[in-house]
Write a protein that holds these residues in place. Structure first.
Motif, PDB file in Angstrom:
ATOM      1  N   THR A  15       0.775  -1.143   0.007  1.00 50.13           N
ATOM      2  CA  THR A  15       0.031  -0.013  -0.047  1.00 50.13           C
ATOM      3  C   THR A  15       0.991   1.381   0.207  1.00 50.13           C
ATOM      4  O   THR A  15       2.130   1.333   0.818  1.00 50.13           O
ATOM      5  CB  THR A  15      -1.166  -0.017   1.381  1.00 50.13           C
ATOM      6  OG1 THR A  15      -1.671   1.251   1.228  1.00 50.13           O
ATOM      7  CG2 THR A  15      -0.297  -0.052   2.518  1.00 50.13           C
ATOM      8  N   GLY A  16       0.386   2.225  -0.801  1.00 50.05           N
ATOM      9  CA  GLY A  16       1.247   3.372  -0.899  1.00 50.05           C
ATOM     10  C   GLY A  16       2.333   3.662  -1.628  1.00 50.05           C
ATOM     11  O   GLY A  16       2.861   4.583  -1.582  1.00 50.05           O
ATOM     12  N   LYS A  19       0.919   2.714  -6.912  1.00 50.57           N
ATOM     13  CA  LYS A  19       0.086   2.242  -8.071  1.00 50.57           C
ATOM     14  C   LYS A  19      -0.858   2.736  -8.633  1.00 50.57           C
ATOM     15  O   LYS A  19      -1.101   3.005  -9.743  1.00 50.57           O
ATOM     16  CB  LYS A  19      -0.659   0.495  -7.129  1.00 50.57           C
ATOM     17  CG  LYS A  19       0.642  -0.250  -6.713  1.00 50.57           C
ATOM     18  CD  LYS A  19      -0.224  -1.531  -6.198  1.00 50.57           C
ATOM     19  CE  LYS A  19      -1.122  -1.188  -5.001  1.00 50.57           C
ATOM     20  NZ  LYS A  19      -0.374  -0.744  -3.882  1.00 50.57           N
ATOM     21  N   CYS A  21      -1.222   5.831  -8.456  1.00 44.60           N
ATOM     22  CA  CYS A  21      -0.598   7.273  -9.392  1.00 44.60           C
ATOM     23  C   CYS A  21      -0.078   6.731 -10.630  1.00 44.60           C
ATOM     24  O   CYS A  21      -0.286   7.583 -11.501  1.00 44.60           O
ATOM     25  CB  CYS A  21       0.376   7.840  -8.346  1.00 44.60           C
ATOM     26  SG  CYS A  21      -0.533   8.672  -7.029  1.00 44.60           S
ATOM     27  N   PRO A  33      -1.965  13.350  -6.334  1.00 47.31           N
ATOM     28  CA  PRO A  33      -1.463  12.540  -5.100  1.00 47.31           C
ATOM     29  C   PRO A  33      -2.484  12.593  -3.960  1.00 47.31           C
ATOM     30  O   PRO A  33      -2.570  11.779  -3.142  1.00 47.31           O
ATOM     31  CB  PRO A  33      -0.532  13.568  -4.520  1.00 47.31           C
ATOM     32  CG  PRO A  33      -0.778  14.893  -5.109  1.00 47.31           C
ATOM     33  CD  PRO A  33      -1.276  14.733  -6.518  1.00 47.31           C
ATOM     34  N   THR A  38      -6.969   2.730  -2.223  1.00 49.16           N
ATOM     35  CA  THR A  38      -7.801   1.643  -3.160  1.00 49.16           C
ATOM     36  C   THR A  38      -8.341   0.429  -2.081  1.00 49.16           C
ATOM     37  O   THR A  38      -7.596   0.160  -1.486  1.00 49.16           O
ATOM     38  CB  THR A  38      -6.932   1.127  -4.243  1.00 49.16           C
ATOM     39  OG1 THR A  38      -6.300   1.879  -4.939  1.00 49.16           O
ATOM     40  CG2 THR A  38      -7.498   0.191  -5.351  1.00 49.16           C
ATOM     41  N   GLY A  64      -3.348  -2.557  -1.882  1.00 48.54           N
ATOM     42  CA  GLY A  64      -2.150  -3.175  -1.381  1.00 48.54           C
ATOM     43  C   GLY A  64      -2.157  -3.602   0.031  1.00 48.54           C
ATOM     44  O   GLY A  64      -1.118  -4.632   0.540  1.00 48.54           O
ATOM     45  N   ASP A 122      11.647  10.459  -8.330  1.00 43.02           N
ATOM     46  CA  ASP A 122      11.928  11.797  -8.030  1.00 43.02           C
ATOM     47  C   ASP A 122      12.378  12.209  -6.616  1.00 43.02           C
ATOM     48  O   ASP A 122      12.852  13.303  -6.347  1.00 43.02           O
ATOM     49  CB  ASP A 122      10.517  12.698  -8.337  1.00 43.02           C
ATOM     50  CG  ASP A 122       9.425  12.311  -7.753  1.00 43.02           C
ATOM     51  OD1 ASP A 122       8.792  13.217  -6.657  1.00 43.02           O
ATOM     52  OD2 ASP A 122       8.851  11.045  -7.862  1.00 43.02           O
ATOM     53  N   ALA A 150       5.646   8.368 -10.560  1.00 42.82           N
ATOM     54  CA  ALA A 150       4.269   8.714 -11.249  1.00 42.82           C
ATOM     55  C   ALA A 150       4.388  10.279 -11.165  1.00 42.82           C
ATOM     56  O   ALA A 150       3.532  10.858 -11.702  1.00 42.82           O
ATOM     57  CB  ALA A 150       3.300   8.040 -10.323  1.00 42.82           C
TER      58      ALA A 150
ATOM     59  N   ARG B 369      -5.510  10.346   1.851  1.00 42.15           N
ATOM     60  CA  ARG B 369      -5.976   9.563   0.840  1.00 42.15           C
ATOM     61  C   ARG B 369      -7.407   9.506   1.060  1.00 42.15           C
ATOM     62  O   ARG B 369      -7.781   8.507   0.557  1.00 42.15           O
ATOM     63  CB  ARG B 369      -5.278   8.545   0.238  1.00 42.15           C
ATOM     64  CG  ARG B 369      -3.708   8.816  -0.302  1.00 42.15           C
ATOM     65  CD  ARG B 369      -3.163   7.530  -0.821  1.00 42.15           C
ATOM     66  NE  ARG B 369      -3.014   6.644   0.290  1.00 42.15           N
ATOM     67  CZ  ARG B 369      -2.801   5.097  -0.078  1.00 42.15           C
ATOM     68  NH1 ARG B 369      -2.947   4.772  -1.271  1.00 42.15           N
ATOM     69  NH2 ARG B 369      -2.663   4.219   0.935  1.00 42.15           N
TER      70      ARG B 369
END
Ligand SMILES: Nc1nc2c(ncn2[C@@H]2O[C@H](COP(=O)(O)OP(=O)(O)OP(=O)(O)O)[C@@H](O)[C@H]2O)c(=O)[nH]1
Ligand SMILES: [Mg+2]
Lengths: 213, 619
Positions: A15-16, A19, A21, A33, A38, A64, A122, A150, B369
């Motif tokens: 998770t995080g 994916k 993105c 972002p 999910t 995830g 990045d 991403a 999120r």
């Protein structure tokens, strides 16, 4: 839109790691972002062109979190390609790769092409996993490897398209039985299943975005 | 009872075992607690039995003779403990006894605390609850003494293979491996095997068609070997040649549901109504009526701020204004105490506490999120994100066993958005979690059970659709996972989520009404799924894409109609009654013996009680 082939992909990893993105960057060419985490699975799709043929990628973006694993596993089967993603700024996501790989191999077909992805390239200043480590892991397990972002879109196109190229080559080599949908490959509606080498409709080069599915 | 042990050997015994359901004969023993034994008889062909004896019960002799009449048709009634007792009929204890030879399958459920035995002739032969611990030991014994296979679809269902008759064993086994039936309906499959030739019309056309479909349409897709296929094929052709007259004659035998009625939605509970229902102390006068009004129409938006605290069990329904003031103070202190516990944790403590650290990291990631497109949570450094974070972290300290699992932030978000107060939102969130914390079991057992229950109910309402889903690799209902996990939070607009949740929180008209909401939606989508001949992928995708397209009021009307259909159906079975919390009748009633146990307390069904009197208020 018509296509010569449809490939089913899954995106898996902790998770995080990014994916959703990555999927959004590939299908919509944007980085969001604040996208919701999910639950279960989400779908994306895009048309690409390989060797003059239109290929539709149908991408399943899975959740995830560990707790959901027993449900998300059921989405693996019948995938032709998988993107196995970790986050270069979090070592534990790299440490979990073996579990993910075992799981994927066990619940999908043996010819599935797996691309290993170290995401968030990045964030160089926060890097915890060296690029060489990713390369070594990929070599050891027979995977293709790439670092992506991403956020900046670096290597995102390549990751999805190179996976498709590998699948396509396997089809040419006759490794995949394209008449069996369980392999995650479907022949486009206008193509006769007995003659899969027919050229695709329109040989327009370059890939084009499309979020239809 | 030393002499008893000489007559027969007691292999196992456990006390504190409650009889939950059994044949009609045992209706007086339902819910009693007793001891469960496995016994072995030396000089009898009924060798081993499962026996249950209630604590300190004397028996009326007329029931005695009917004991397990159904089960023991093959043999003479075997010896029971009672026969070694003085022949005083009035003091003889009453036993419930199942011969091991008659056990067709058994199932472990409810966190291994419930054992259900099926003999294949009735819906449920008997069902026990283990009040002191689980039945793991008994399970291992039974699996040692009986030859079993786990059903493919439900690993907690054990199918017994009886070795005496090789052909039956083979056929049984092939059925077990085919696993074409859900366990809920599986007694009928044993009936099917047994009665194929003698009583074909009692096996419904529905059942039969599943077998034929399986055998004739897709034999090459399944890993059954040729012998088994041949065997099945033979049985089926024999069946067909002997019994098939008119092609679809048997359809009429499929029990019909009562007609679907419309239950129009009411208006939301208004401030005026709410005020009128409180006495001078601020205590609510008629709670059942209020709940019913909420079920029928929801709560007016400006009143939610107050009513949700009751619905989420923060305020007791019968509290006075003064009591609530006191409660607020206490709950405030309690909250900040817990919050301080994690706030004060030092760096070293955290480094040495990986479970805590993992949860903290996950929450940090997830609050960023969750509903960030809403103004309330939008933008960087939004203070409401901090509230979301603090509440979830405090919940970890409040319930460490559960901790934090994804989905919980989705459940908290609308509550915090509405209440805008950290402490109130925390306690209301606690109330919500108490209602659905099994959704967040680490092994997903609670979710799987719900999906299974949904399958069972859908099978009762829409057998054709369930049949279709089963055949298209979707019988596990995983495509409804997101619906159930966060109660449609991802599928609906914020306003609709609030409306649906408050209706569901009312707890009316039955337990697990949200499953009927799912059934209502699936029924609406049935045509789209089946006519397009959707497979596994398309079904999942179609359901995912319903996001933003669901009409909540229409769905609720339908779901309530479905509830009444189920409740009034003549062929309603106990497994569905259990899911919906309806009173059990012990066994499936046949026309001659309809036994009904009325609920102990009439307020167990406020919905029923108030429904009629309410009609005029609502409309
Ligand atoms: N700097 C940077 N941040 C990223 C990148 N990709 C993702 N993120 C951040 O990481 C967070 C998580 O990304 P998601 O795409 O939601 O992660 P996921 O893998 O889909 O997670 P689950 O849905 O929970 O399985 C996002 O909120 C982004 O802020 C990236 O390439 N660079
Ligand atoms: Mg995601």
């Amino acid at each position: 839109m018509s296509y010569a082939y449809l490939f089913k992909y899954i995106i898996i990893g902790d998770t995080g790691v990014g994916k959703s993105c990555l999927l959004l960057q590939f299908t919509d060419k944007r980085f969001q972002p604040v996208h919701d985490l999910t639950i279960g699975v989400e779908f994306g799709a895009r048309m690409i062109t390989i060797d003059g043929k239109q290929i539709k990628l149908q991408i399943w973006d899975t959740a995830g979190q560990e707790a959901f694993r027993s449900i998300t596993r059921s989405y693996y089967r019948g995938a032709a390609g998988a993107l196995l993603v970790y986050d270069i700024t979090r070592r534990e996501t790299f440490n979990h790769l073996t579990t993910w790989l075992d799981d994927a191999r066990q619940h999908s077909n043996s010819n599935m092409v797996i691309m290993l992805i170290g995401n968030k390239s990045d964030l160089e200043s926060r890097r915890e996993v060296k690029k060489e480590e990713g390369e070594a892991f990929a070599r050891e397990h027979g995977l293709v490897f790439m670092e992506t972002s991403a956020k900046t879109a670096a290597n995102v196109e390549e990751a999805f398209i190179n996976t498709a190229k590998e699948i396509y080559e396997k089809i040419q080599e006759g490794v995949f039985d394209i008449n069996n949908e369980a392999n995650g490959i479907k022949i486009g509606p206008q193509h006769s299943p007995t003659n899969p080498s027919l050229p695709g409709a329109g040989g327009a080069g370059g890939s084009q975005g499309s979020s239809c599915c | 009872m030393g002499d008893v042990l000489m007559e027969c050997m007691e292999i196992f015994s456990q006390d504190g075992v409650q009889l939950k359901s059994a044949q009609a004969t045992y209706v007086n023993y339902l819910n009693l607690v007793g001891t469960l034994y496995i016994t072995e008889y030396a000089n009898s062909n009924c060798k081993r039995c499962l026996e249950w004896k209630p604590n300190d019960v004397t028996v009326d002799s007329d029931v005695q003779d009917q004991e397990w009449a159904v089960v023991n048709t093959v043999q003479k009634r075997s010896r029971t403990f009672s026969e070694s007792q003085p022949p005083d009929a009035s003091t003889r204890p009453k036993f419930l006894k199942v011969n091991f030879n008659d056990i067709k399958s058994f199932k472990i459920s409810n966190k291994n605390r419930q054992l259900t035995i099926f003999d294949g002739k009735s819906e449920v032969t008997c069902c026990f609850i283990f009040q002191h611990g689980d039945c793991d030991y008994l399970l291992s014994l039974m699996r040692g003494l009986l030859k079993t296979v786990s059903a493919k679809r439900d690993k907690h269902l054990y199918i017994v293979i009886h070795g005496d008759d090789p052909e039956t064993a083979q056929l049984d086994k092939s059925f077990a491996e085919l696993n074409i039936f859900q366990d809920s309906s599986h007694p009928s499959w044993w009936k099917l095997v047994k009665n194929f030739q003698e009583r074909p019309y009692e096996t419904t056309f529905e059942t039969f068609s599943r077998v034929t479909d399986f055998v004739y349409r897709s034999p090459d897709q399944r890993d059954i070997d040729d012998d088994q296929r041949e065997l099945l094929h033979r049985s089926l052709t024999e069946y067909a040649s002997t019994h098939c007259q008119g092609d679809y004659e048997v359809i009429a035998k499929v029990p019909e549901l009562p007609e679907r009625k419309d239950y129009p939605r009411g208006r939301p509970l208004s401030t005026e109504q709410w005020k009128n229902l409180q006495n001078h102390e601020g205590k609510l006068e008629d709670v059942d009526q209020i709940k019913l009004m909420i079920f029928r129409g929801g709560v007016a938006p400006n009143l939610r701020y107050e009513v949700w605290k009751y619905l989420l069990d923060y305020f007791p329904w019968d509290s006075t204004q003064v009591e609530r003031q006191k409660l607020l103070c206490e709950k405030n202190d309690e909250y900040y105490n817990m919050k301080l516990q994690w706030k004060r944790m030092t760096r070293v403590q955290e480094d040495n506490f990986s479970d805590f650290r993992e949860r903290k990291n996950l929450i940090e990631k997830d609050v960023n999120r969750t509903d960030r497109t809403l103004d309330f949570y939008a933008g960087d450094n939004n203070p409401n994100l901090q509230l979301l974070y603090d509440i979830l972290m405090t919940y970890v300290m409040y319930n460490f066993d559960l901790g934090y699992v994804q989905g919980m932030s989705d459940l908290l978000s609308p509550i915090l958005h509405l209440l805008k107060n950290e402490v109130d939102a925390f306690w209301c969130f606690v109330g919500f979690m108490n209602k659905i914390n099994s959704n967040f079991d680490i092994d997903q057992a609670g979710m799987k059970e719900q999906l299974q229950n949904l399958h069972t109910i859908l099978g009762f309402i829409e057998p054709q659709l369930v049949n279709y889903l089963d055949k298209h690799d979707s019988g596990n209902m995983f495509f409804c996972f997101r619906w159930l996990l966060v109660w449609f939070k991802r599928e609906l607009s914020f306003e609709d989520v609030m409306r649906l949740w408050e209706v569901l929180w009312s707890g009316l008209p039955c337990d697990n009404f949200h499953l009927l909401v799912c059934v209502a939606i699936l029924e609406t989508e049935k045509q789209a799924l089946m006519e397009n001949n959707y497979g596994f992928t398309e079904i999942l995708k179609h359901i995912n894409d319903l996001c933003g397209k669901l009409d909540v009021p229409a769905i609720l009307v339908k779901a309530e109609g479905i509830f009444h259909q189920i409740k009034e159906a003549e062929h309603l079975t106990d497994n569905i009654r259990v899911i919906l919390g309806l009173p059990l009748v012990g066994t499936q009633p046949s026309p001659e013996e309809v036994i009904s146990i009325s609920p102990d307390s009439p307020d167990e069904d406020p919905y029923e009680q108030v429904y009629n009197t309410m009609q005029h208020i609502i409309t």
